[in-house]
Every structure is written in C-alpha cells, then in structure tokens.
Design an enzyme around this catalytic site. Structure first.
Site, PDB file in Angstrom:
ATOM      1  CG  ASN A 185      33.213  39.271  -3.310  1.00  0.00           C
ATOM      2  OD1 ASN A 185      33.794  40.052  -2.565  1.00  0.00           O
ATOM      3  ND2 ASN A 185      33.781  38.187  -3.785  1.00  0.00           N
TER       4      ASN A 185
ATOM      5  CB  ALA B  42      28.325  35.220   2.016  1.00  0.00           C
TER       6      ALA B  42
ATOM      7  CG  HIS C  54      41.116  24.092  -3.151  1.00  0.00           C
ATOM      8  ND1 HIS C  54      41.095  25.465  -3.119  1.00  0.00           N
ATOM      9  CD2 HIS C  54      41.273  23.760  -4.466  1.00  0.00           C
ATOM     10  CE1 HIS C  54      41.246  25.931  -4.355  1.00  0.00           C
ATOM     11  NE2 HIS C  54      41.348  24.923  -5.183  1.00  0.00           N
TER      12      HIS C  54
ATOM     13  CD  GLN D 144      37.456  28.864  -5.047  1.00  0.00           C
ATOM     14  OE1 GLN D 144      36.537  29.669  -4.903  1.00  0.00           O
ATOM     15  NE2 GLN D 144      38.557  29.183  -5.685  1.00  0.00           N
ATOM     16  CG  ASN D 145      36.034  28.374   1.877  1.00  0.00           C
ATOM     17  OD1 ASN D 145      36.886  28.989   1.246  1.00  0.00           O
ATOM     18  ND2 ASN D 145      34.855  28.885   2.179  1.00  0.00           N
TER      19      ASN D 145
ATOM     20  CB  CYS E 203      45.357   3.520   2.804  1.00  0.00           C
ATOM     21  SG  CYS E 203      43.669   3.177   2.299  1.00  0.00           S
TER      22      CYS E 203
ATOM     23  CB  CYS F  22      42.455   3.510  -2.887  1.00  0.00           C
ATOM     24  SG  CYS F  22      42.077   3.790  -1.148  1.00  0.00           S
TER      25      CYS F  22
ATOM     26  CB  CYS G 287      44.274   6.538   0.530  1.00  0.00           C
ATOM     27  SG  CYS G 287      45.378   5.389  -0.311  1.00  0.00           S
TER      28      CYS G 287
ATOM     29  CG  ASP H  18      36.301  26.696   6.243  1.00  0.00           C
ATOM     30  OD1 ASP H  18      35.288  26.001   5.964  1.00  0.00           O
ATOM     31  OD2 ASP H  18      36.457  27.855   5.825  1.00  0.00           O
TER      32      ASP H  18
HETATM   33 ZN   LIG Z   1      43.980   3.489  -0.004  1.00  0.00          ZN
END
Ligand SMILES: [Zn+2]
Length: 261
Positions: free
Chosen positions: A225, A243, A130, A112-113, A159, A141, A138, A115
């Site tokens: 965690n 982690a 994400h 989900q990062n 694009c 496309c 783009c 970075d």
């Molecule tokens: Zn495109």
C-alpha cells in the site's frame, strides 16, 4: 532507501514461498492504476458528488422497478462510474496475482472491488465480497447471470430459474453480503497462513476480520500500500508503493526462489 525496499520485497517473497496456504485481500487502491477513482479521498466519486444514501438496499426492496430504471439509464455520478468501469482494464498488479495463482502459490483472492478486473485479468479462485458490477443476482435463490442472459422488457427483471426479483450483483448499502461468498471467505481465512493485503486498509467489515483471523493464528500479513493503514502495525512485511509497481517485483522474486528449491 531503494535497497531497503528491495530487501523487503525479498523477505515478502520468502514468506510467500514458505507458507502453505497464501490468500490475497484486495481493495480500491489496486484499481486506481486502472483508472478507477476511489470512492472517497481526493478525486473520489463520493467526495465530488456527495455520499450515496446509506439505505440503498432498503430503497431497492421498496421500489425495485424505479431502481432498475435508474440503473439502466444512469445519470450524474452513477453514469460516470459505469462509463469508467466499462473502460477499465487490469493493471500489472492484477496480472501479478494471476501469475502467483498460476504457479501454485496463491490459493484465492478475496476482493472488495466490483469492477470485474480480477476476472478480466484471469483470476480463477476469486471471491468478490461486494459482488460484481457486470453480473446480476437473484435476491431469492442467489443465482448470478450475465446481463445478456436477462430479459429487461418488464421491470424489475425476474430470475429465469425461480422467478425471484433480480438486482445488480453489486452489494448495496444495507444489503447483507451474499452468504455463499461470505462463507467461502471465512473458510479461506481459516486455512490461510499468509495473506497479501493489497490496496486496502481493510477497515470495513467483513474484510477487516480476515487479516485478524490469520494473524491470531500465527500467520503472516504482507501489506502492499502506498500509505500507512490501521493494519500496518499488525503486518510482518510492509511494502510502501502501489500494487501495480510492487506485486510484479514480488512475483519475480518468488519465481527465482522456487527455482532454487
Ligand atoms: Zn432465483
């Protein structure tokens, strides 16, 4: 207490070695030790500056030029966020996942990062649900480009392939997850019989769905965690710690077990 944790590392490692298709799901907690604050909670960017607008994608579509002007000349929390991301480097947690991939245990990392730290660490089978803050996508496309490949002389940039409007690959609030990535995540979750869940409570859709899919099909969940999460009750193995601290220990144990096979 320490030996209980070490037993749990052993059992988690055995679980990974026994499984046929191991995948990982990671979130903000994994990046904390690379100096990236979480969005929410103590020290979080949104905790200090307030929540961002929840209709970011709609705002982008209404005025992509203004969104790009802000993106290229960020101020306040966004400036702080970009500077933090640019300075961050992978930590031992990211590197442990790469090693698990290298030795043929880990098939895929879903993160989900945004970075870019998994990629910098060397992960190859990587699904960034994400998006990735260093890439540009783009909206027509879905092709992705590094910033260096894009001409920003007139905004919004277009694009090079289809002339569609370009946007940061980071998925905005209100923006659908790009279908190419989401489809592959569901395929991996269907194949997996073991999932490492590291640094995320996996409460946000679609990430929340993957552990459930695996668990319903009788697969194992290994949680890494520092805090108890809503997922903890579903997990066969729970390791309390970061982690960066625990994933390298699991990898070392996995390598010892594989030598014995
Ligand atoms: Zn495109």
């Amino acid at each position: 207490m320490e030996s209980l944790q070490s037993d749990e590392v052993d059992r988690a490692a055995e679980c990974l070695v026994r499984a046929h298709h191991v995948i990982a799901l990671t979130g903000a907690g994994l990046s904390v030790e690379s100096g990236i604050p979480p969005f929410r909670g103590p020290g979080g960017i949104w905790t200090r500056y307030g929540e961002p607008p929840m209709d970011g994608y709609q705002r982008f579509l209404e005025d992509p030029r203004a969104a790009w002007e802000e993106r290229l000349n960020p101020s306040g929390p966004m400036r702080e966020l970009w500077e933090t991301l640019a300075a961050a480097r992978p930590n031992p947690g990211h590197l442990a996942l790469v090693e698990l991939e290298d030795i043929g245990i880990l098939r895929c990392t879903i993160t989900q990062n945004v970075d870019d730290l998994h990629r910098l660490a060397g992960s190859r089978a990587l699904l960034e649900i994400h998006g990735n803050a260093t890439l540009i996508r783009c909206i027509q496309c879905v092709a992705r480009f590094p910033r260096s490949a894009i001409d920003f002389a007139s905004l919004p940039p277009r694009c090079p392939t289809c002339d569609g409007i370009l946007k940061s690959d980071t998925v905005a609030f209100g923006e659908p997850i790009p279908p190419d990535v989401l489809g592959r995540c569901f395929e991996e979750a269907e194949l997996a019989d073991c999932m490492i869940v590291a640094g995320t409570s996996a409460t946000v859709y679609p990430a929340a769905q993957f552990p459930n899919t695996i668990q319903e099909r009788g697969g194992d969940l290994v949680e890494v965690n520092p805090y108890e999460t809503e997922l903890t009750a579903l997990c066969q193995h729970t390791l309390r710690g970061t982690a960066a601290e625990l994933l390298p220990q699991i990898v070392e144990r996995v390598k010892t077990l594989r030598v014995g096979l």
